[in-house]
Design a protein around this motif. Sequence first.
Motif, mmCIF file in Angstrom:
data_model
loop_
_atom_site.group_PDB
_atom_site.id
_atom_site.type_symbol
_atom_site.label_atom_id
_atom_site.label_comp_id
_atom_site.label_asym_id
_atom_site.label_seq_id
_atom_site.Cartn_x
_atom_site.Cartn_y
_atom_site.Cartn_z
ATOM 1 N N TRP A 1 -43.990 -22.079 13.132
ATOM 2 C CA TRP A 1 -42.650 -22.476 13.575
ATOM 3 C C TRP A 1 -41.652 -21.330 13.374
ATOM 4 C CZ3 TRP A 1 -46.125 -25.421 10.912
ATOM 5 C CH2 TRP A 1 -46.532 -26.625 11.508
ATOM 6 N N PHE A 2 -40.733 -21.177 14.332
ATOM 7 C CA PHE A 2 -39.770 -20.076 14.318
ATOM 8 C C PHE A 2 -38.379 -20.608 14.686
ATOM 9 C CE2 PHE A 2 -43.925 -18.504 15.443
ATOM 10 C CZ PHE A 2 -44.074 -17.338 14.708
ATOM 11 N N ARG A 3 -37.343 -20.074 14.019
ATOM 12 C CA ARG A 3 -35.956 -20.436 14.299
ATOM 13 C C ARG A 3 -35.085 -19.186 14.289
ATOM 14 N NH1 ARG A 3 -33.589 -25.382 12.907
ATOM 15 N NH2 ARG A 3 -31.999 -24.231 11.741
ATOM 16 N N CYS A 4 -34.180 -19.088 15.282
ATOM 17 C CA CYS A 4 -33.218 -17.987 15.321
ATOM 18 C C CYS A 4 -31.833 -18.572 15.590
ATOM 19 C CB CYS A 4 -33.583 -16.984 16.410
ATOM 20 S SG CYS A 4 -32.537 -15.507 16.409
ATOM 21 N N ALA A 5 -30.896 -18.351 14.663
ATOM 22 C CA ALA A 5 -29.549 -18.898 14.773
ATOM 23 C C ALA A 5 -28.591 -17.847 15.333
ATOM 24 C CB ALA A 5 -29.056 -19.374 13.405
ATOM 25 N N PHE A 6 -27.616 -18.309 16.124
ATOM 26 C CA PHE A 6 -26.554 -17.434 16.623
ATOM 27 C C PHE A 6 -25.281 -18.258 16.737
ATOM 28 C CE2 PHE A 6 -28.847 -19.226 20.176
ATOM 29 C CZ PHE A 6 -27.883 -19.605 21.091
ATOM 30 N N ASP A 7 -24.140 -17.602 16.571
ATOM 31 C CA ASP A 7 -22.841 -18.276 16.587
ATOM 32 C C ASP A 7 -22.089 -17.989 17.875
ATOM 33 O OD1 ASP A 7 -23.030 -19.461 14.023
ATOM 34 O OD2 ASP A 7 -22.539 -17.536 13.088
ATOM 35 N N LEU A 8 -21.354 -18.993 18.349
ATOM 36 C CA LEU A 8 -20.555 -18.852 19.554
ATOM 37 C C LEU A 8 -19.148 -19.389 19.322
ATOM 38 C CD1 LEU A 8 -23.011 -19.987 22.381
ATOM 39 C CD2 LEU A 8 -22.243 -17.668 21.880
ATOM 40 N N VAL A 9 -18.172 -18.685 19.865
ATOM 41 C CA VAL A 9 -16.779 -19.141 19.823
ATOM 42 C C VAL A 9 -16.460 -19.972 21.048
ATOM 43 C CG1 VAL A 9 -14.368 -18.398 19.809
ATOM 44 C CG2 VAL A 9 -16.065 -17.162 18.428
ATOM 45 N N ASN A 10 -16.951 -19.547 22.230
ATOM 46 C CA ASN A 10 -16.621 -20.219 23.485
ATOM 47 C C ASN A 10 -17.855 -20.327 24.384
ATOM 48 O OD1 ASN A 10 -15.359 -21.312 25.726
ATOM 49 N ND2 ASN A 10 -14.530 -19.344 26.423
ATOM 50 N N PRO A 11 -18.666 -21.368 24.226
ATOM 51 C CA PRO A 11 -19.846 -21.532 25.082
ATOM 52 C C PRO A 11 -19.498 -21.686 26.561
ATOM 53 C CG PRO A 11 -19.918 -23.025 23.205
ATOM 54 C CD PRO A 11 -18.555 -22.437 23.235
ATOM 55 N N ASN A 12 -18.274 -22.117 26.870
ATOM 56 C CA ASN A 12 -17.894 -22.354 28.257
ATOM 57 C C ASN A 12 -17.734 -21.075 29.071
ATOM 58 O OD1 ASN A 12 -17.817 -25.175 27.999
ATOM 59 N ND2 ASN A 12 -15.741 -25.111 27.167
ATOM 60 N N GLU A 13 -17.802 -19.922 28.406
ATOM 61 C CA GLU A 13 -17.698 -18.675 29.167
ATOM 62 C C GLU A 13 -18.969 -18.387 29.957
ATOM 63 O OE1 GLU A 13 -18.096 -14.780 27.119
ATOM 64 O OE2 GLU A 13 -18.258 -15.981 25.280
ATOM 65 N N PHE A 14 -20.037 -19.142 29.700
ATOM 66 C CA PHE A 14 -21.314 -18.861 30.365
ATOM 67 C C PHE A 14 -21.564 -19.840 31.508
ATOM 68 C CE2 PHE A 14 -21.973 -17.606 25.857
ATOM 69 C CZ PHE A 14 -21.954 -16.241 26.081
ATOM 70 N N GLU A 15 -22.053 -19.288 32.611
ATOM 71 C CA GLU A 15 -22.421 -20.105 33.759
ATOM 72 C C GLU A 15 -23.910 -20.404 33.768
ATOM 73 O OE1 GLU A 15 -21.804 -20.237 38.612
ATOM 74 O OE2 GLU A 15 -21.413 -18.390 37.516
ATOM 75 N N ARG A 16 -24.718 -19.502 33.273
ATOM 76 C CA ARG A 16 -26.159 -19.677 33.251
ATOM 77 C C ARG A 16 -26.725 -19.009 32.007
ATOM 78 N NH1 ARG A 16 -25.189 -22.920 36.258
ATOM 79 N NH2 ARG A 16 -25.962 -23.380 38.338
ATOM 80 N N LEU A 17 -27.923 -19.433 31.637
ATOM 81 C CA LEU A 17 -28.657 -18.811 30.545
ATOM 82 C C LEU A 17 -30.008 -18.350 31.050
ATOM 83 C CD1 LEU A 17 -28.059 -21.487 27.753
ATOM 84 C CD2 LEU A 17 -26.754 -19.398 28.131
ATOM 85 N N GLN A 18 -30.508 -17.257 30.470
ATOM 86 C CA GLN A 18 -31.835 -16.759 30.782
ATOM 87 C C GLN A 18 -32.629 -16.582 29.491
ATOM 88 O OE1 GLN A 18 -31.241 -13.118 33.034
ATOM 89 N NE2 GLN A 18 -31.630 -14.210 34.938
ATOM 90 N N LEU A 19 -33.867 -17.018 29.528
ATOM 91 C CA LEU A 19 -34.763 -16.841 28.388
ATOM 92 C C LEU A 19 -35.992 -16.076 28.851
ATOM 93 C CD1 LEU A 19 -35.635 -17.459 25.454
ATOM 94 C CD2 LEU A 19 -36.652 -19.571 26.323
ATOM 95 N N ARG A 20 -36.309 -14.998 28.118
ATOM 96 C CA ARG A 20 -37.520 -14.211 28.408
ATOM 97 C C ARG A 20 -38.313 -14.061 27.118
ATOM 98 N NH1 ARG A 20 -34.991 -9.127 31.445
ATOM 99 N NH2 ARG A 20 -33.372 -9.409 29.884
ATOM 100 N N THR A 21 -39.616 -14.114 27.238
ATOM 101 C CA THR A 21 -40.439 -14.144 26.036
ATOM 102 C C THR A 21 -41.766 -13.412 26.198
ATOM 103 O OG1 THR A 21 -41.640 -16.142 26.652
ATOM 104 C CG2 THR A 21 -39.583 -16.444 25.448
ATOM 105 N N ILE A 22 -42.358 -13.087 25.053
ATOM 106 C CA ILE A 22 -43.788 -12.880 24.910
ATOM 107 C C ILE A 22 -44.246 -13.963 23.947
ATOM 108 C CG2 ILE A 22 -45.618 -11.347 24.077
ATOM 109 C CD1 ILE A 22 -43.737 -8.989 24.633
ATOM 110 N N PHE A 23 -45.258 -14.730 24.325
ATOM 111 C CA PHE A 23 -45.762 -15.761 23.418
ATOM 112 C C PHE A 23 -47.280 -15.864 23.571
ATOM 113 C CE2 PHE A 23 -44.853 -17.763 27.425
ATOM 114 C CZ PHE A 23 -45.908 -18.652 27.632
ATOM 115 N N ASP A 24 -47.939 -16.159 22.455
ATOM 116 C CA ASP A 24 -49.396 -16.208 22.416
ATOM 117 C C ASP A 24 -49.790 -17.238 21.359
ATOM 118 O OD1 ASP A 24 -52.103 -15.757 22.167
ATOM 119 O OD2 ASP A 24 -51.941 -13.623 21.729
ATOM 120 N N ASP A 25 -50.478 -18.374 21.714
ATOM 121 C CA ASP A 25 -50.978 -18.682 23.047
ATOM 122 C C ASP A 25 -50.018 -19.608 23.815
ATOM 123 O OD1 ASP A 25 -53.620 -17.395 23.155
ATOM 124 O OD2 ASP A 25 -54.128 -18.736 21.519
ATOM 125 N N GLY A 26 -49.716 -20.788 23.224
ATOM 126 C CA GLY A 26 -48.812 -21.730 23.855
ATOM 127 C C GLY A 26 -47.534 -21.877 23.045
#
Length: 269
Positions: free
Chosen positions: A77-102
Amino acid sequence: FVLPRGGVDPGSVELVAENAPWRYLDTGVYPGRGWARPAFDDSGWARGRAQLGYGEGDEATVVSFGGNPIDRHITTWFRCAFDLVNPNEFERLQLRTIFDDGAVVYLNGVEIARPRMPTGAITPETLSSGAASGSEEETFTPIVFGAASLLELHPRLLAVGRNVLAIELHQASPSSNDLSLVAELVGLQRGETLLARGAVWRYLDTGAFPGSSWKEPAFDDSQWLSGPAQLGHGEGDEDTLLETVHTTFWFRNQFTVASAAVVRWLSCR
């Protein structure tokens, strides 16, 4: 449309960097149902920068598989935290990864993807439905969210203050000899609408091919019909009805950009 790797585009904000520090649990013991939520206390978990894993030789942080090479932990299990002041400034999000296996991926406790994983309930003993191999083990690629495009991960999942991207990795078998995780989450900032949803389009619904240059800006479409979107037939919600007897239809729309140099990214939906 995929942004340059590393979130270097000026219209984007890198929320989770590819070399970000992660909290991780590599004991094989299930941490509990709320483990992916922001409020979960992961202070007792180990910490290290991505790439995390074992068996490939390119890890920044080596995690444990339990010591038995023929009976390794199925889930980590993995967790990464990040803080935001204004989430509404974003129109879209992109996630890119390397993962092995599922992987099963969560944003603020909401499951957003499960590549190479079976449907239904997931437990710590659930095996991946396939094994990563070849370039999949080293290529940094987008996760596609279901049948939708990459850009449809919506920023409404974000919150003011603390946010958490959480990923559980599952092995394809207890004897799998490697594990890898890198993830990058990027927010695309809101921009100007170049072509509105209800815009008026030129269209050709005669079934007669207009010629190979029909896609070019200089093509003369002045004899084509025009009408506002939605265009089509057969659904009952059309603003502009088209002929129903043809196989192919052609559509053109023009818009003006004052300076192409200031266009930082494009999103089409």
